[in-house]
Structure formats: structure tokens, C-alpha cells
Design a protein around this motif. Structure first.
Motif, short mmCIF file in Angstrom:
data_model
loop_
_atom_site.label_atom_id
_atom_site.label_comp_id
_atom_site.label_asym_id
_atom_site.label_seq_id
_atom_site.Cartn_x
_atom_site.Cartn_y
_atom_site.Cartn_z
N ASP A 279 -80.12 84.27 -46.68
CA ASP A 279 -80.13 82.96 -46.04
C ASP A 279 -78.69 82.46 -45.85
O ASP A 279 -77.75 82.95 -46.48
CB ASP A 279 -80.90 81.95 -46.89
N GLU A 280 -78.55 81.48 -44.97
CA GLU A 280 -77.24 80.92 -44.67
C GLU A 280 -77.24 79.41 -44.88
O GLU A 280 -78.20 78.73 -44.50
CB GLU A 280 -76.82 81.22 -43.23
N HIS A 281 -76.18 78.91 -45.47
CA HIS A 281 -75.93 77.47 -45.57
C HIS A 281 -74.65 77.17 -44.80
O HIS A 281 -73.59 77.72 -45.11
CB HIS A 281 -75.79 77.04 -47.03
N CYS A 283 -72.28 74.13 -42.35
CA CYS A 283 -71.99 72.72 -42.12
C CYS A 283 -72.10 72.41 -40.63
O CYS A 283 -71.64 73.20 -39.79
CB CYS A 283 -70.59 72.36 -42.63
N GLU A 335 -83.28 72.61 -41.57
CA GLU A 335 -83.61 74.00 -41.84
C GLU A 335 -84.28 74.64 -40.64
O GLU A 335 -85.14 74.03 -40.00
CB GLU A 335 -84.56 74.10 -43.04
N LYS A 358 -83.48 82.02 -43.50
CA LYS A 358 -83.44 80.57 -43.33
C LYS A 358 -82.00 80.14 -43.08
O LYS A 358 -81.08 80.52 -43.81
CB LYS A 358 -83.98 79.86 -44.58
N THR A 360 -79.86 76.91 -43.04
CA THR A 360 -79.83 75.51 -43.44
C THR A 360 -78.50 74.91 -43.03
O THR A 360 -77.43 75.39 -43.43
CB THR A 360 -80.01 75.36 -44.96
N HIS A 362 -76.17 71.66 -43.05
CA HIS A 362 -75.93 70.41 -43.77
C HIS A 362 -75.05 69.49 -42.95
O HIS A 362 -74.12 69.94 -42.26
CB HIS A 362 -75.24 70.69 -45.11
N VAL A 424 -75.30 73.74 -52.86
CA VAL A 424 -75.71 74.42 -51.63
C VAL A 424 -75.02 73.86 -50.39
O VAL A 424 -75.07 74.46 -49.33
CB VAL A 424 -77.24 74.33 -51.43
N SER A 425 -74.39 72.72 -50.49
CA SER A 425 -73.78 72.14 -49.29
C SER A 425 -72.58 72.96 -48.86
O SER A 425 -71.72 73.32 -49.67
CB SER A 425 -73.35 70.69 -49.56
N ALA A 426 -72.54 73.29 -47.59
CA ALA A 426 -71.44 74.09 -47.06
C ALA A 426 -70.33 73.23 -46.47
O ALA A 426 -69.36 73.75 -45.94
CB ALA A 426 -71.97 75.03 -45.98
#
Length: 601
Positions: A279-281, A283, A335, A358, A360, A362, A424-426
Motif C-alpha cells: 500500500d501507499e501513503h 500527501c 483512500e 490501497k 491513501t 493525506h 501513517v501521514s505522509a
């Protein structure tokens, strides 16, 4: 234009002999293609010159062979439905291939091609054709516009290797026509075969050949893997389960002696597999995510020359191979589930759409606190940062403090980093807060232009800053100049927008002649001022240039006639002062008055 499902393709290679069975160097025996016909092979020469010595055909020009063709392969097909049609010709990116498509039913009347590409492959593309590059390249100049076709139209396709160095090619047909008419987009009537057209299968498919015919005495099945047809022992029924790639033949003996011999080629391509992708997080302020960064992980040990990776917003789209997402994917907050399709280059019918990941995105935090704070003169400290902390976040200052807000006692730059406790916030949620030590504002000067008809007042602060200005009890304005000010007493106020106080001065705006001529002609014989009726007990005193008092005038005086003790004074410049009593009964001298005038005789 959405990228559409790849419907038909060149799937396998059974050896040189079988590969060349799918290549015809001359238009007159062009290989027929119908809805499920595999097309593959390597070209070797061009047979007879189909252009009869011509130097051009559409965009095609003479090649190194001296003819338009160098190493040619001819195909023909007939449309079975209406809609959008295209094709992809795949090959090694180090090679140079061209194509021309003719709308014609006879090799002797080809006319000009309706789609044609003669560009060299200096960009090292892996595909040329009509429609869109299946690898998502939007700048591939070797692609021509989609065709809009109707049922029953006949076409001839020339695929030509210009470089004389070739390792084979494949053709995959594409377009909306295969979505609306998956089984009859291309008319198979041009291939008269009991067993149907050649079959391009995947290694995980169950292929059954069916030769069922009426009035049958017996069925005999044969197989050729490159050494000629040989009987398949024990296979005497109307159907045959095919387990390996080969040419197959059935001999049908009928009671009516109308015996049938039918051949079909069956090939199997390795179905690709998709490896798990993390998965990728991200900004939101990144703007885009390049989906192709996931290609190698999805491919695993497979080669990108053999498997194409595409990305889709739904599993249904991934399974159908339609609506591929742009590789430069614009981010949107929240997401999103991204579905991956791995498609065989050799046979686009072979694919895997079992994996997804997924994404996501932010949103960067928005500072709910001022990023500029002013520590005003006389204040010992200031509170900076988030005064209402969020329990889901951690806070860290460059001073080492971990509270959401801190107290500072001097100006400077402070940084506050806010991080998600879940990690988890990028987004880089670091905020720079500038604290400025600011003085209380003062009015350095008020410039009054007493023009009687249009008086102006300009407030000059003692330093640069963020200020607003007010005359009497009026509204504040950003401009420090006021126009059409009435004569009389006024207050002017300077306000620091950063909260470091105000400064107020009392001024008097008066009107007076800049000169007078006491010569007895009844015009300008006396000098006086106007605009002092609102003052308490005003007194006007007149002086010469040496400061000698010449005249004192009250509010009701008629003015000065230019005499001192009965003696007419000479032409010269003179000055005056104006005083009055303030609200406390103290006599004060009005400031900022331009108190200079002339006597002329």
C-alpha cells in the motif's frame, strides 16, 4: 479516449516452420484474420513486388530493397460489426517496423492506405499501430487515429520490417468494437474451416476441438508439432481435449462420402501472475503519483517485455482490461483501491487481475494558529502554537519541547512539527512561526496641506510596519492620506495591525491666504485665518523672520493690516502661531501647521 480491452493477439511461437505459416509476403495470399485468429511471425523478404515498382504508397517510400517492401507480411480481415477499431503491432524495441492499412477487397485495387506509418523507431518504442499505445505512452508518433468501421468492410494490412533485422512481431486488435461484439467483431466467414480459426489460448484454459458433423462414419485426429501429422492414438470421437501447442487435423468420414479434412492451429501462452504490491501513503500536495513505480513489484520475476502492467479503479475494469488509469495519476484526498492487471504481450487474452493495493492520500494539516506573532513593546512573553491540541497528534518544537504550544520571550523563528500518532501521514506538517519584537507605534509627523478648498492630511509613522489610519471617529483605512478635510480641530490615529497599540495626535486644519496686499484697494488688505471657530479661546500671533511679535489676534479680530504700531511693514515673509485651550483648560500650540505667508506691497 479510454484505453480499451486488448482482444486479439499473437500468442505463441511453435518453431520457425509454424511461425512462418502465419506470414504471407504477398498481398495475393494474405493471411486471413478473424475474431480469434492469432497473428505472429518473423518476416524474411517480400516475395513479389505488390506495388509494381511504385516509389510511394501513402506514407511508405522505397526501402533499402529498392522496393516499398523490405520484409513484408500481408493480412486481410473483414469487419463484422460497427464501432471503433484499432490494432497494436508489437516487436523488439531495437527494431524498425512500418505498416500500411488499405480499405480494399482486391489486391489489384488497393488504392492509398487509410492508415500509414513510416517513422523510424529512434524512440525505441515496442508498439506501433492504430489507436493508443498499450503501454500508456502518449507521445508515440508511430500511432495513427482510431478507425470507425461498419460491418462487411474489407481491409488489407501490410506489416513491413525496414531494418532487415527482426525477431518477429505480434498483432493485437483493440477497440470498442470488441467490447460491444466480443465474438463477431471480425467476420470469420473469410476462413472456411470446420474446426474454426487458429486458437490463441492461455495455459490455464481447457481447449476442446469440436468436429461434430452429421452422417458420420468415423473421426480420426492427428497432431503435428513440427515433424508432420501423426495419428493421435485412441482419439476417435467428435471432440478432442487439447493439452499442448501444435497443429491439429481431423479426418471425418461420412456415409455420403463427402469426407472432410480440417486443420487448426492451437497455441498456449503463459498466463502472467501478479505479485503482491504494498500500500501507499502519500500527501495531497505531491499532486501526482506515478503508478508505473509499482510495475517492477507487480511483475516480480517476469519481464516487462512479456507482461504489460496496467492500473484500474475497479476490479471489473481490470478484468475487462478497460479504462486504464493514467500512469501520472492525479491525487485526491482519501483512500482509493487500485486494481492491477498483468497482461501477456504475446496473448492479451491471458491476464491476471488478482492483486490490488490501497492508495491513501493525506491532506496537509492547516495551521489553526498564527504563523506570525508580535511581541509588543512592554510585553514580557507571547504564547505561540496550537492552544487546543488534538489527542491524535504528537507535537515537537525545534526548542525540544513537546507541548502543542510554548511561551517565548524573544523574537525569532520557531518550528513546530505535528505528526500522526499512528505514523501513517505522509505529509510534512512542519510549520514555521516567526515571532517579531515590535515597538509601540508613534506618529512622527502629520503633514497638513491647508488649501482651503481641498485640505489634505497625511499621517507619517515613525517606522515601517503594518498600520491603519483614522481621522476623528471615522473608519480605519489602509491609506495614510485623508482628503477634503474640513477646517478645524481633528484627531488622527495610527493603529498597529499586529496589536502593538495606537498613537493619537490632535491637529488643527486652518485656511489662510498665502499672501495679502495691504494697499488700500479693498482687496486682500488684511490677513486672517479661517477654521478656528471650533477651538476654545484661540489666539493667533504674528511674527517677523527674527521672531519679533508683531500682532496678536483673537477669534473675533478682523485680521492684521500689515502695520506695526501704526507703521506699514515692508514686503516680506511672516510667520504665525495658533494656540487654544484643550479639554483640560491647558493652553497648547497647534502642531503641524504650515505657518508661513507673504506680505506684498
Amino acid at each position: 479516449m479510454n484505453r480499451l480491452v486488448v482482444v486479439l493477439g499473437v500468442i505463441w511461437c511453435l518453431g520457425t516452420a509454424l511461425a512462418r505459416a502465419q506470414v504471407a509476403p504477398d498481398c495475393s495470399n494474405a493471411v486471413p484474420i478473424c475474431n480469434n485468429t492469432p497473428v505472429n511471425g518473423g518476416t524474411n523478404g517480400y516475395g513479389s513486388d505488390d506495388f509494381k515498382g511504385a516509389g510511394k504508397s501513402g506514407c511508405l517510400e522505397k526501402t533499402l530493397s529498392g522496393a516499398i517492401e523490405s520484409n513484408a507480411a500481408w493480412y486481410r480481415f473483414r469487419t463484422g460489426a460497427s464501432g471503433q477499431l484499432g490494432f497494436n503491432i508489437g516487436f523488439d524495441s531495437s527494431e524498425d517496423w512500418d505498416f500500411a492499412l488499405y480499405k480494399a477487397s482486391d489486391c489489384n485495387s488497393l488504392g492509398d492506405p487509410i492508415r500509414c506509418n513510416f517513422f523510424d523507431n529512434r524512440d525505441a518504442n515496442s508498439f506501433i499501430g492504430v489507436g493508443v499505445d498499450p503501454q500508456g505512452a502518449t507521445d508515440n508518433v508511430q500511432y495513427e487515429d482510431w478507425l470507425e468501421v461498419l460491418p462487411g468492410e474489407d481491409y488489407y494490412l501490410l506489416v513491413n520490417n525496414f531494418s532487415n533485422i527482426n525477431s518477429g512481431f505480434s498483432i493485437q486488435f483493440t477497440g470498442q468494437i470488441f467490447v460491444t461484439n466480443p465474438y463477431d467483431a471480425l467476420d470469420c466467414a473469410i476462413i472456411n474451416n470446420l474446426l474454426g480459426p487458429p486458437i490463441a489460448a492461455c495455459n490455464n484454459e481447457n481447449i476442446v476441438l469440436d468436429a461434430t458433423t452429421a452422417d458420420v462414419v468415423s473421426y480420426t485426429w492427428y497432431k503435428d508439432i513440427g515433424n508432420g501429422y501423426a495419428v493421435i492414438p485412441g482419439e476417435v470421437s467428435a471432440t478432442l481435449n487439447v493439452l499442448e501447442a501444435a497443429f491439429y487435423r481431423v479426418e471425418v468420414i461420412t456415409q455420403s462420402q463427402n469426407n472432410i479434412i480440417s486443420d487448426v492451429q492451437v497455441g498456449f501462452s503463459q498466463a502472467p501472475t501478479t505479485s503482491p504490491v504494498n500500500d501507499e501513503h502519500l500527501c495531497l500536495d505531491s499532486g501526482y503519483f506515478y503508478l508505473s513505480d509499482k510495475d517492477q513489484m507487480a511483475l516480480g520475476s517476469q519481464s516487462s517485455n512479456e507482461v504489460i502492467i496496467s492500473y484500474h479503479s475497479s476490479l471489473a475494469d481490470a478484468q475487462a482490461g478497460i479504462n486504464a488509469l493514467p500512469l501520472e495519476y492525479a491525487l485526491q484526498a482519501g483512500e482509493q483501491q487500485i486494481y492491477i492487471r498483468a497482461t501477456s504481450v504475446q496473448n492479451p487474452r491471458c491476464y491476471d487481475a488478482s492483486e490490488n493495493f490501497k492508495l491513501t492520500v493525506h491532506e496537509p494539516l492547516i495551521a489553526n494558529f498564527p504563523l506570525e506573532v508580535f511581541l509588543c513593546e512592554g510585553e514580557l512573553s507571547a504564547l505561540i502554537g496550537e492552544t487546543v491540541p488534538d489527542p491524535e497528534y504528537n507535537y515537537l518544537w525545534n526548542t525540544g519541547q513537546s507541548t502543542s504550544s510554548i511561551t517565548v520571550t524573544q523574537g525569532g523563528e520557531y518550528s513546530l512539527t505535528i505528526t500522526d500518532k499512528l505514523g501513517v501521514s505522509a505529509c510534512d506538517n512542519t510549520f514555521m512561526i516567526n515571532v517579531y519584537a515590535s515597538k509601540t507605534p508613534h506618529i512622527e509627523e502629520v503633514i497638513i496641506d491647508d488649501l482651503q478648498d481641498s485640505n489634505t492630511v497625511t499621517i507619517v509613522p515613525d517606522r515601517e510596519g503594518d498600520f491603519e489610519y483614522r481621522l476623528d471617529e471615522g473608519a480605519y483605512q489602509p491609506d495614510n492620506k485623508f482628503y477634503n478635510v474640513l477646517p478645524g480641530r481633528h484627531s488622527v490615529t495610527l493603529n498597529d495591525l499586529n496589536g502593538c497599540g495606537t498613537a493619537t495626535e490632535t491637529i488643527v486644519v486652518v485656511g489662510f491666504p498665502k499672501f495679502f496686499t495691504p494697499n488700500g484697494d479693498g482687496a486682500n488688505d488684511v490677513w486672517n485665518i479661517v477654521g478656528i471657530s471650533s477651538l476654545e479661546e484661540p489666539i493667533l500671533t504674528v511674527y517677523n523672520r527674527y521672531g519679533k511679535l508683531l500682532k496678536q489676534l483673537s477669534q473675533n479680530s478682523m485680521g492684521w493690516d500689515g502695520n506695526y504700531n501704526g507703521v506699514a511693514l515692508p514686503s516680506d515673509d511672516y510667520w504665525f502661531k495658533l494656540s487654544f485651550k484643550d479639554q483640560d483648560g491647558q493652553r497648547i500650540v497647534a502642531k503641524y501647521i504650515n505657518n508661513h505667508f507673504s506680505l506684498k506691497r
